[in-house]
Design a protein around this motif. Structure first.
Motif, PDB file in Angstrom:
ATOM      1  N   SER A 126       0.831  -1.199   0.000  1.00 10.41           N
ATOM      2  CA  SER A 126       0.000   0.000   0.000  1.00 10.41           C
ATOM      3  C   SER A 126       0.867   1.251   0.000  1.00 10.41           C
ATOM      4  CB  SER A 126      -0.914  -0.012   1.233  1.00 10.41           C
ATOM      5  OG  SER A 126      -1.632   1.193   1.342  1.00 10.41           O
ATOM      6  N   VAL A 127       0.600   2.157  -0.962  1.00  8.62           N
ATOM      7  CA  VAL A 127       1.360   3.400  -1.077  1.00  8.62           C
ATOM      8  C   VAL A 127       0.405   4.550  -1.397  1.00  8.62           C
ATOM      9  CG1 VAL A 127       3.445   2.224  -1.870  1.00  8.62           C
ATOM     10  CG2 VAL A 127       1.802   3.088  -3.547  1.00  8.62           C
ATOM     11  N   PRO A 128       0.821   5.803  -1.172  1.00 10.00           N
ATOM     12  CA  PRO A 128      -0.016   6.925  -1.579  1.00 10.00           C
ATOM     13  C   PRO A 128      -0.217   6.921  -3.096  1.00 10.00           C
ATOM     14  CG  PRO A 128       1.766   7.652  -0.148  1.00 10.00           C
ATOM     15  CD  PRO A 128       2.062   6.238  -0.524  1.00 10.00           C
ATOM     16  N   LEU A 155       9.077  -7.556   3.866  1.00  8.93           N
ATOM     17  CA  LEU A 155       9.212  -6.154   3.478  1.00  8.93           C
ATOM     18  C   LEU A 155      10.244  -5.360   4.280  1.00  8.93           C
ATOM     19  CD1 LEU A 155       8.138  -4.114   1.427  1.00  8.93           C
ATOM     20  CD2 LEU A 155       6.475  -3.387   3.144  1.00  8.93           C
ATOM     21  N   PRO A 156      10.272  -5.457   5.618  1.00  8.99           N
ATOM     22  CA  PRO A 156      11.261  -4.641   6.356  1.00  8.99           C
ATOM     23  C   PRO A 156      12.689  -4.900   5.886  1.00  8.99           C
ATOM     24  CG  PRO A 156       9.625  -5.534   7.858  1.00  8.99           C
ATOM     25  CD  PRO A 156       9.398  -6.211   6.531  1.00  8.99           C
ATOM     26  N   ASP A 157      13.056  -6.152   5.681  1.00 12.35           N
ATOM     27  CA  ASP A 157      14.422  -6.473   5.257  1.00 12.35           C
ATOM     28  C   ASP A 157      14.666  -6.034   3.815  1.00 12.35           C
ATOM     29  OD1 ASP A 157      17.011  -7.745   5.762  1.00 12.35           O
ATOM     30  OD2 ASP A 157      16.365  -9.205   4.239  1.00 12.35           O
ATOM     31  N   LEU A 158      13.667  -6.188   2.950  1.00 10.61           N
ATOM     32  CA  LEU A 158      13.826  -5.767   1.556  1.00 10.61           C
ATOM     33  C   LEU A 158      14.078  -4.268   1.467  1.00 10.61           C
ATOM     34  CD1 LEU A 158      10.956  -7.805  -0.189  1.00 10.61           C
ATOM     35  CD2 LEU A 158      13.421  -8.218  -0.351  1.00 10.61           C
ATOM     36  N   LEU A 179       5.042   3.378   3.003  1.00  8.98           N
ATOM     37  CA  LEU A 179       4.902   2.099   2.302  1.00  8.98           C
ATOM     38  C   LEU A 179       4.528   1.058   3.342  1.00  8.98           C
ATOM     39  CD1 LEU A 179       5.327   0.044  -0.029  1.00  8.98           C
ATOM     40  CD2 LEU A 179       7.785   0.131   0.475  1.00  8.98           C
ATOM     41  N   ALA A 180       3.359   0.464   3.168  1.00  5.44           N
ATOM     42  CA  ALA A 180       2.872  -0.513   4.138  1.00  5.44           C
ATOM     43  C   ALA A 180       2.525  -1.809   3.422  1.00  5.44           C
ATOM     44  CB  ALA A 180       1.638   0.028   4.858  1.00  5.44           C
TER      45      ALA A 180
END
Length: 221
Positions: free
Chosen positions: A109-111, A152-155, A168-169
């Motif tokens: 999810s992004v703006p 995602l956090p590591d990427l 970015l979620a």
């Protein structure tokens, strides 16, 4: 810079797919279950009230009127059976269509502004996309393979960013996205920026999309 914005605007124009006339929420919910094998669940709906529309939840300040779960056990109610889907929407034809994440897909999810910048970059890189929604709350959701929430956090860290610094979620288990043509009160309806087709039935991994998305979110700060 001008080329990037122009490309994003071109994609924005092309991505705003008009609603197909005559198609009800029920028609679309059944299609998601039958054609994509996605679990779906009915959410809240809009009710007429003194010349305006309010959410069936009864909260006058509801942040997502007509577009959120209607009951606490919504995740258990989600189904991939077209027969059950028909029965649920026949009971409440105006119910929003919610797609649980963490099952057939996760969603990045992004703006909206960052999403269109990323789409322009992805087009130049000839990346294969899955479905992408554009919601009236000005968020875009990129469908990717399940498991993105853990990666995602590591990427993002490998790219030199911290997840906390970017808008970015990832939506995984226990979350959901609202699917077209669900309406958010008077703000409009969810649309497909990239419509589900046979060509994008196989979803990309989050790793394939995170670089252009993180770059666009960083530029959009």
């Amino acid at each position: 810079m001008e080329e990037t914005i122009a490309g994003a605007q071109d994609i924005q124009t092309a991505g705003r797919i008009p609603q197909q006339r005559g198609e009800s929420l029920l028609d679309n919910a059944v299609r998601y279950a039958e054609e994509r094998h996605w679990d779906v669940v009915p959410g809240t709906w809009l009710e007429a009230a003194v010349g305006t529309q309010r959410c069936s939840c009864g909260d006058a300040s509801c942040p997502a009127p007509g577009a959120h779960p209607a009951r606490p056990d919504w995740a258990a109610q989600a189904t991939g059976s077209a027969t059950v889907v028909r029965r649920l929407w026949q009971k409440q034809p105006g119910a929003s269509i919610l797609l649980p994440t963490g099952r057939s897909f996760d969603a990045l999810s992004v703006p909206e502004s960052a999403g269109f910048l990323a789409l322009a970059r992805m087009e130049r890189l000839e990346l294969t996309l899955g479905p992408v929604t554009l919601a009236p709350d000005r968020r875009m959701h990129f469908f990717v393979l399940p498991g993105a929430a853990a990666k995602l956090p590591d990427l993002v860290r490998r790219l030199g960013w911290s997840l906390a610094s970017l808008d970015l979620a990832v939506l995984g288990e226990g979350a959901y996205v609202a699917a077209p043509p669900t309406r958010f009160g008077s703000r409009g309806a969810v649309q497909w920026a990239c419509r589900p087709t046979p060509a994008n039935r196989w979803l990309p991994d989050a790793e394939e999309l995170v670089s252009p998305l993180a770059y666009a979110c960083g530029r959009d700060r």
